[in-house]
Design an enzyme around this catalytic site. Sequence first.
Site, mmCIF file in Angstrom:
data_model
loop_
_atom_site.group_PDB
_atom_site.id
_atom_site.type_symbol
_atom_site.label_atom_id
_atom_site.label_comp_id
_atom_site.label_asym_id
_atom_site.label_seq_id
_atom_site.Cartn_x
_atom_site.Cartn_y
_atom_site.Cartn_z
ATOM 1 N N GLU A 217 0.869 -1.169 0.000
ATOM 2 C CA GLU A 217 0.000 0.000 0.000
ATOM 3 C C GLU A 217 0.906 1.219 0.000
ATOM 4 O O GLU A 217 1.426 1.626 1.050
ATOM 5 C CB GLU A 217 -0.924 -0.016 1.219
ATOM 6 C CG GLU A 217 -1.891 -1.184 1.245
ATOM 7 C CD GLU A 217 -2.867 -1.177 0.083
ATOM 8 O OE1 GLU A 217 -3.153 -0.087 -0.444
ATOM 9 O OE2 GLU A 217 -3.349 -2.246 -0.299
ATOM 10 N N CYS A 251 -1.753 9.284 2.232
ATOM 11 C CA CYS A 251 -1.438 8.826 0.874
ATOM 12 C C CYS A 251 -2.548 9.137 -0.115
ATOM 13 O O CYS A 251 -2.320 9.111 -1.328
ATOM 14 C CB CYS A 251 -1.139 7.336 0.878
ATOM 15 S SG CYS A 251 -2.475 6.317 1.549
#
Length: 445
Positions: A217, A251
Amino acid sequence: MNAKESLEDAIDAVFAAQQKHQWVQRKTTAKQRIEKLNLLKAAIAAREEEIQTALYKDLRKDANSVSSGEIEDIYHEIDDTIAHLAQWMAPTTIEASPALGDATAKTIYEARGIVLLFGPWNFPFVLVFRPLVQALSAGNCVIVKPNEMAPETSAVTAKIIQDVFQPEEVAVFEGDVSLANALLELPVDHIFFTGSPAVGKIVMRAAAQHLASVTLELGGKNPVVIDRHAGIAEAAQKIAVLRNLNSGQVCLCPENVYVHESQYHEFLAVVKATYEAMFYKDGVLDQDVQGRIVDERNHKRVTGYLDDARAKGAEVVTGGDAIDSSLGIHPTILTNVPDDAIILQEEVFGPILTVFTYSDIGEVYDTLHQQAKPLALYIFSEDESFIEDVLANTTSGGVTINHCVMHYSEPQLPFGGVNASGMGRYHSIHGFRELSHERAVLQME
């Protein structure tokens, strides 16, 4: 025996115990796994105040954001898993080919084995426990390394894990990069890593040594494409708020905005006004609202991007100032950023919004095609043909239309990146399947 040898011995002992116990763990029933998840939820609930204090010390996160963005997310993940786990674990019957006569076919989901889980520093609680829940739901043993850049949260994370699990089920090790490197030498079955693409490459190289599978991720420079006919004020407000989520250290934060030239000035005005209303009291930045950059190294990195952009001719519309003593950075808008600015090459992970104009949407596509595939793409439009055109001419891990970040909040959608922004999917059933091995079984008559 020195400290390094002692740590290595502890790691080896835990790994040996999990290698043996994985054959017990993989055979646990849905009921047994649910019992553990309920214990985990209770342990988190018992330490909520401690978790809030830790996240304030590490990242200046206020109690409300911790409750909604870190703790409640885990509760929802646990509740969803408990409600559906028996169904997820059930074999799937498949109609066998007529050429095989009366054969029966099915797929079964079995544990991968031992999962090595690395937590990030920006959401150091939820992004340890959310994938941990999914690893446990699939029947795995887990070795957890919380992030040392959020030391207070790492400590409470370790306490919770030790409250609930035996080391042969879930073990936790706290430490720095040297610990991470030692853990990466273990021949685990799967590695789950949340962090930067640069470190993701290191993890992937380590996994290759043992042919371990990976879930990465990662991140990227998430673009926002605004239709010339979109409601610019509403779009600008949403983008302004979410660009500064956790002081930009998410993110999924929108980073590069592409707005039609006819709406450029209105967009800038609304974003600036939103910043002033949200983050300032009598012209002074309220850092309890804004938060801070995680540490001095990253503070210097982000301010370095600003300095480089300014030196190369970028215009600061608002913000641009840093508060070195408290690691703060004012919410910032940059325009006229030249192509050679470092800030256009690196994920910022800070409260800086970069704004570009276009006259024809093809200009935006040409730009995005030259960039790495991002974790997220955001589109603001009420025109379905425009939306479909953007989707057809771009790629990303996920998409939110007429907002930012929100696709993460829908548990039934798979979450993850693509290529440079990651690989693998999780959340709900997608996480269960990601952390399981789908095994094909054919029985001949």
